[in-house]
Design a protein around this motif. Sequence first.
Motif, short mmCIF file in Angstrom:
data_model
loop_
_atom_site.label_atom_id
_atom_site.label_comp_id
_atom_site.label_asym_id
_atom_site.label_seq_id
_atom_site.Cartn_x
_atom_site.Cartn_y
_atom_site.Cartn_z
N PRO A 42 14.70 -6.13 4.25
CA PRO A 42 14.16 -5.51 5.47
C PRO A 42 12.89 -4.72 5.22
O PRO A 42 12.15 -4.43 6.16
CB PRO A 42 15.30 -4.59 5.93
N GLU A 43 12.63 -4.38 3.96
CA GLU A 43 11.44 -3.59 3.63
C GLU A 43 10.16 -4.42 3.70
O GLU A 43 9.05 -3.86 3.76
CB GLU A 43 11.58 -2.99 2.23
N HIS A 44 10.26 -5.74 3.73
CA HIS A 44 9.08 -6.60 3.75
C HIS A 44 8.41 -6.55 5.12
O HIS A 44 9.10 -6.51 6.16
CB HIS A 44 9.48 -8.03 3.42
N PRO A 45 7.07 -6.61 5.19
CA PRO A 45 6.38 -6.59 6.49
C PRO A 45 6.41 -7.95 7.18
O PRO A 45 5.40 -8.66 7.27
CB PRO A 45 4.96 -6.17 6.11
N TRP A 46 7.58 -8.32 7.67
CA TRP A 46 7.76 -9.64 8.25
C TRP A 46 6.99 -9.78 9.57
O TRP A 46 6.86 -8.83 10.33
CB TRP A 46 9.24 -9.92 8.54
N VAL A 76 6.43 -12.93 12.85
CA VAL A 76 6.97 -14.19 13.36
C VAL A 76 6.26 -15.37 12.70
O VAL A 76 6.90 -16.37 12.34
CB VAL A 76 6.84 -14.25 14.90
N ALA A 77 4.96 -15.24 12.52
CA ALA A 77 4.21 -16.33 11.88
C ALA A 77 4.68 -16.56 10.45
O ALA A 77 4.85 -17.70 10.00
CB ALA A 77 2.71 -16.01 11.90
N GLY A 78 4.91 -15.47 9.71
CA GLY A 78 5.37 -15.60 8.33
C GLY A 78 6.76 -16.19 8.24
O GLY A 78 7.06 -17.02 7.37
N LEU A 79 7.63 -15.79 9.15
CA LEU A 79 8.99 -16.34 9.18
C LEU A 79 8.98 -17.81 9.58
O LEU A 79 9.75 -18.61 9.03
CB LEU A 79 9.85 -15.52 10.14
N ALA A 80 8.10 -18.16 10.50
CA ALA A 80 7.99 -19.57 10.91
C ALA A 80 7.51 -20.42 9.74
O ALA A 80 7.94 -21.57 9.57
CB ALA A 80 7.03 -19.69 12.09
N GLU A 81 6.63 -19.85 8.92
CA GLU A 81 6.15 -20.59 7.74
C GLU A 81 7.29 -20.85 6.77
O GLU A 81 7.41 -21.93 6.19
CB GLU A 81 5.04 -19.79 7.06
N VAL A 122 13.91 0.43 4.46
CA VAL A 122 14.13 -0.43 5.62
C VAL A 122 12.83 -0.90 6.27
O VAL A 122 12.84 -1.51 7.34
CB VAL A 122 15.02 0.27 6.67
N GLY A 123 11.69 -0.65 5.61
CA GLY A 123 10.47 -1.28 6.07
C GLY A 123 9.60 -0.47 7.01
O GLY A 123 8.74 -1.05 7.69
N TYR A 124 9.78 0.85 7.04
CA TYR A 124 8.90 1.69 7.86
C TYR A 124 7.88 2.37 6.95
O TYR A 124 8.24 2.86 5.87
CB TYR A 124 9.70 2.71 8.66
#
Length: 333
Positions: A224-228, A230-235, A286-288
């Motif tokens: 969850p710490e990664h700066p996800w 939608v484009a990156g997840l789609a890749e 947690v990615g903040y």
Amino acid sequence: MDELSGLLDGPRARGAFLLRCLLDPPWSVGLRDDAPLSVTAVVRGHAWLLPAGGEPSRLEPGDLAVLRGRAGAAYAVIADDPATPVQAVIHPGQVCRTPDGRELAEEMHQGVRSWGNAAVGETVLLTGAYAVDGEVGTRLLRALPDVVVVRADEVDGPLVDLLAVETVRDAPGQQAVLDRLLDLLLIAVLRAWFARPGTRPPGWWTAQADPVVGPPLRLMQHHPEHPWTVAGLAEVAGVSRASFARRFHEQVGQPPMGFLTQWRLELAADLLLEPGSTVASVARRVGYGSPFALSAAFTRQRGESPRQWRDRGQPGPTSTVSATASNTSHQSG
């Protein structure tokens, strides 16, 4: 960490209440203990489970039942026969009284973590109760029905027998051993139930097997710490951004970034209850990008700041039954 692991990781799975019940008929116990989640296993004999507003189930040796509690209300009866009147009621804090209010802890004490109306018991039950303080477990609890019954042949391994042996031991570190065994038993029950034909597991569970949604979903849960994005997840999924967003929403029931935000904040709620945690350390995990960013999102969703949530978190009440068993075992040693 996936959502099933999330229920059992952290402070909620430590110090769980566990008791062996030794019972000769007639017997009947009403449950109104406010425990958000409890597990009952039949070791010997049989028991009738009579959930409030639900269908009765007869439990045989090796069968298990997971019950969701109802705060401030009776939610089930467990008895030798559906017609047997309730003789004992388990109240919040695992305090046991007769229906007219007389306490039964001393009268029914049968040794280390053992309770009942008999020294041996025609029926032997194991019951464990969780006080789920965090919010990762809340998502799973919302997905469960009030009662889950799993039969002996649906659960692999000798977990019930092993837990029965360990429950009556009084050795250093025994509570940690019991917590882990109870965790394993609960995981086995939930896996069996989710895999059963005809059940309706939550979207986040079934989506993990989806070839498009599953890999990105697990990445968000584990990192969850990664700066996800939608484009990156789609890749990662190998599809277009629009196709991924649509399929994720269909499978999980909410958009990818909505799921990620909720997951991060639920994890933060759990992590804030860990000893020595700070808002800054939890924000990083947690990615903040800053404590302020986490505080703003946390307060917006929950109506209280992370510090207020952490300060309000309290351990569950001490059980009268288990306190009596503990005192007796130490006096005898």
